[in-house]
Design an enzyme around this catalytic site. Structure first.
Site, PDB file in Angstrom:
ATOM      1  N   GLU A 320       1.247  -6.772  14.856  1.00  0.00           N
ATOM      2  CA  GLU A 320       1.939  -5.557  14.822  1.00  0.00           C
ATOM      3  C   GLU A 320       1.146  -4.267  14.714  1.00  0.00           C
ATOM      4  O   GLU A 320       0.964  -3.689  13.846  1.00  0.00           O
ATOM      5  CB  GLU A 320       2.559  -5.822  13.539  1.00  0.00           C
ATOM      6  CG  GLU A 320       3.872  -6.741  13.419  1.00  0.00           C
ATOM      7  CD  GLU A 320       4.459  -6.950  12.261  1.00  0.00           C
ATOM      8  OE1 GLU A 320       5.481  -7.873  12.188  1.00  0.00           O
ATOM      9  OE2 GLU A 320       3.674  -6.595  11.146  1.00  0.00           O
ATOM     10  N   CYS A 391       0.309  26.184   0.146  1.00  0.00           N
ATOM     11  CA  CYS A 391      -0.366  26.667  -1.364  1.00  0.00           C
ATOM     12  C   CYS A 391      -0.845  25.696  -2.119  1.00  0.00           C
ATOM     13  O   CYS A 391      -0.353  25.118  -2.964  1.00  0.00           O
ATOM     14  CB  CYS A 391       0.891  27.249  -2.105  1.00  0.00           C
ATOM     15  SG  CYS A 391       1.481  28.869  -1.065  1.00  0.00           S
ATOM     16  N   GLU A 392      -1.966  25.130  -1.648  1.00  0.00           N
ATOM     17  CA  GLU A 392      -2.742  23.838  -2.320  1.00  0.00           C
ATOM     18  C   GLU A 392      -3.931  23.935  -1.797  1.00  0.00           C
ATOM     19  O   GLU A 392      -4.343  23.857  -0.687  1.00  0.00           O
ATOM     20  CB  GLU A 392      -1.731  22.852  -2.121  1.00  0.00           C
ATOM     21  CG  GLU A 392      -2.401  21.527  -2.938  1.00  0.00           C
ATOM     22  CD  GLU A 392      -1.421  20.398  -2.939  1.00  0.00           C
ATOM     23  OE1 GLU A 392      -0.230  20.782  -3.211  1.00  0.00           O
ATOM     24  OE2 GLU A 392      -1.827  19.252  -2.923  1.00  0.00           O
TER      25      GLU A 392
HETATM   26  N1  LLP Z   1       2.814  -4.614  10.013  1.00  0.00           N
HETATM   27  C1  LLP Z   1       3.130  -4.205   8.671  1.00  0.00           C
HETATM   28  C2  LLP Z   1       3.794  -5.128   7.939  1.00  0.00           C
HETATM   29  C3  LLP Z   1       2.889  -3.068   8.134  1.00  0.00           C
HETATM   30  O1  LLP Z   1       3.019  -2.917   6.772  1.00  0.00           O
HETATM   31  C4  LLP Z   1       2.140  -2.115   8.824  1.00  0.00           C
HETATM   32  C5  LLP Z   1       1.517  -0.815   8.294  1.00  0.00           C
HETATM   33  C6  LLP Z   1       1.773  -2.352  10.234  1.00  0.00           C
HETATM   34  C7  LLP Z   1       2.248  -3.628  10.552  1.00  0.00           C
HETATM   35  C8  LLP Z   1       0.997  -1.490  11.195  1.00  0.00           C
HETATM   36  O2  LLP Z   1      -0.036  -1.285  10.754  1.00  0.00           O
HETATM   37  P1  LLP Z   1      -1.218  -0.345  11.541  1.00  0.00           P
HETATM   38  O3  LLP Z   1      -1.491  -1.132  12.899  1.00  0.00           O
HETATM   39  O4  LLP Z   1      -0.409   0.762  11.997  1.00  0.00           O
HETATM   40  O5  LLP Z   1      -2.719   0.103  10.955  1.00  0.00           O
HETATM   41  N2  LLP Z   1       0.228   5.584   6.154  1.00  0.00           N
HETATM   42  C9  LLP Z   1      -1.135   4.768   6.481  1.00  0.00           C
HETATM   43  C10 LLP Z   1      -0.744   3.593   7.005  1.00  0.00           C
HETATM   44  C11 LLP Z   1       0.098   2.724   6.127  1.00  0.00           C
HETATM   45  C12 LLP Z   1       0.351   1.415   6.879  1.00  0.00           C
HETATM   46  C13 LLP Z   1       1.537   0.580   6.542  1.00  0.00           C
HETATM   47  N3  LLP Z   1       1.768  -0.604   7.157  1.00  0.00           N
HETATM   48  C14 LLP Z   1      -2.142   5.598   7.059  1.00  0.00           C
HETATM   49  O6  LLP Z   1      -1.840   6.766   7.694  1.00  0.00           O
HETATM   50  O7  LLP Z   1      -3.221   5.198   7.177  1.00  0.00           O
END
Ligand code: LLP
Length: 463
Positions: A320, A391-392
């Site tokens: 994924e 503002c931070e």
């Molecule tokens: N599958 C599941 C079950 C997940 O929880 C996530 C990400 C992905 C796939 C995709 O992960 P990726 O390949 O995009 O790393 N907001 C954080 C990342 C949070 C990811 C949450 N889950 C950031 O900006 O680094």
């Protein structure tokens, strides 16, 4: 507009304050292809172009700040992932990284599946015509309503995350006269090399059912007993921004251990294993991500080896990736508003966006690169901090990076690799309007998510 150097800003590596940065690059005008999307280049006038269109033209037409998404690159990455994993595996794009109806259509055309984790993402996917059987539904606290919609739509799989959810999904499926394909999300006790807030497979956190202590095995027992569920496999996601596959190796070893236990206890060989997302991308020139075909081979080898050792048939693998597909395909274009040199420290370069369009620096201490893109410059490198208009004081977009010392108000600067988790995590903090996402391809640019307006803000504020 002044083009003179800022006298008080630090310039050379030997006078730089302590910080988390490498030495200034030899040529600030050079765009490192590791961090920029594939069709980005500089034209004869020194202006950066994407999909053949100069950023100056894009800024005039669409304004700043704005995210520009390189559609050809996005599609090429989808194809690379699909081809790397081949016919006997499935690639699910993680919509949380960035989702819009245009993106859903591209995914569909390029043969990818889609992972959604909320009713909103599910609606976007279905509305844009993604076949329900190509959708996986995630989340640690899906509402009953969300579960009903997912089952009714006929999603290909629901990834179960708690004992309560096992019962809820089974109940919904049965009452709709359906048998829902499900996977069980397990926590394997691996903490991938990443920032603590985005690591997910160690045990002291909210996701999944732990292998250690037998919760995961108990979840399998319960799921197998319920008529409304067809248990197709085990899911594990070990974290984010991971560069090596050793974490996946341990995860696969432990997941296969569970598959073996399930075979021994129930006489059932579960046919699928999902290893989640989390593959890293280059935010700066120091990052060295691996190519999809290397990752695919490594994961396939690991799972095959583990299954052979356990005497199991190799299950169908799925992954994924979110960030690894969309992350490198977009940059954020900003206009410089003020330049403030702090003697002996660094120069603060304020742009017309900030933490509302990129919260990752403030939230995860994420590192980004930046470049002057509306022109070239031969001025010497200046240690800069790119900050927003909020503002931070924590409103930092790029903590430490080098810009030419003649950077001035009115210049356009761009931060690459902002395709993932920037627009999708954007906010209205300070009632700042969220930027548009503009897809660029073969000399054409079109808005796929429009800029927010003050009317949009007021529409929600019902007085
Ligand atoms: N599958 C599941 C079950 C997940 O929880 C996530 C990400 C992905 C796939 C995709 O992960 P990726 O390949 O995009 O790393 N907001 C954080 C990342 C949070 C990811 C949450 N889950 C950031 O900006 O680094």
């Amino acid at each position: 507009m002044s083009r003179s150097a800022h006298p008080a800003g630090p310039r050379h590596a030997d006078v730089l304050p302590e910080g988390h940065y490498s030495a200034p690059p030899a040529d600030l005008n050079r765009l490192d292809e590791k961090v920029w999307s594939r069709t980005v280049a500089r034209d004869a006038d020194g202006v950066v172009t994407v999909g053949g269109i100069p950023v100056t033209t894009l800024a005039e037409e669409f304004g700043t700040p704005a995210y520009f998404l390189d559609e050809a690159d996005f599609r090429a990455r989808c194809r690379a992932w699909a081809e790397a994993f081949g016919e006997d595996a499935d690639v699910f794009y993680a919509g949380k990284a960035f989702l819009s109806r245009a993106v859903v259509r591209w995914l569909k055309e390029e043969g990818l599946n889609l992972d959604v984790c909320s009713g909103g993402e599910l609606t976007t996917a279905l509305q844009a015509g993604m076949p329900a059987e190509r959708i996986a539904f995630h989340g640690n606290n899906k509402s009953t309503h969300e579960i009903e919609r997912a089952v009714e739509a006929g999603v290909g799989r629901i990834v179960l995350d708690s004992f309560q959810e096992i019962v809820r999904v089974a109940h919904v499926a049965q009452s709709l006269g359906k048998r829902q394909k499900v996977q069980i999300r397990v926590t394997v006790g691996v903490e991938a090399h990443t920032h603590e807030f985005i690591a997910t497979a160690h045990e002291d956190q909210k996701f999944g059912l732990a292998l250690a202590g037998g919760q995961a095995a108990e979840a399998v027992r319960r799921a197998l007993r319920l008529d409304g569920l067809e248990l197709i496999g085990i899911h594990s996601h070990i974290g984010s921004q991971i560069f090596d596959t050793s974490g996946f190796e341990v995860a696969a070893h432990r997941v296969v251990g569970l598959l073996k236990q399930v075979r021994d206890e129930h006489g059932v060989e579960l046919p699928e294993i999902d290893l989640g997302g989390g593959l890293g991308i280059a935010y700066t020139s120091d990052d060295d991500p691996r190519e999809p075909h290397e990752i695919a081979k490594a994961l396939r080898d690991i799972v095959t080896r583990e299954c052979e050792a356990a005497g199991l048939r190799t299950p169908r693998i799925s992954v994924e990736p979110g960030r690894a597909i969309v992350g490198p395909t977009a940059f954020t274009l900003y206009e410089v508003g003020t330049v403030k040199p702090l003697a002996g420290l660094r120069t603060y370069v304020s742009v017309d966006g900030g933490m509302s369009d990129n919260i990752r620096t403030a939230l995860y201490d994420a590192e980004y690169s930046v470049a002057l893109v509306s022109r070239t410059s031969d001025a010497e490198p200046m240690l800069s901090r790119v900050v927003g208009k909020h503002c931070e004081s924590g409103d930092i977009v790029v903590k430490d990076a080098f810009l030419p010392s003649d950077v001035a108000p009115g210049d356009l600067i761009a931060v690459p690799a902002t395709g993932a988790y920037c627009r999708s995590m954007a906010s209205n903090y300070n009632h700042v309007l969220r930027p548009p996402v503009v897809a660029v391809r073969d000399g054409e640019a079109r808005v796929i998510v429009r800029r927010e307006t003050e009317e949009d803000l007021l529409r929600l504020d019902v007085g």
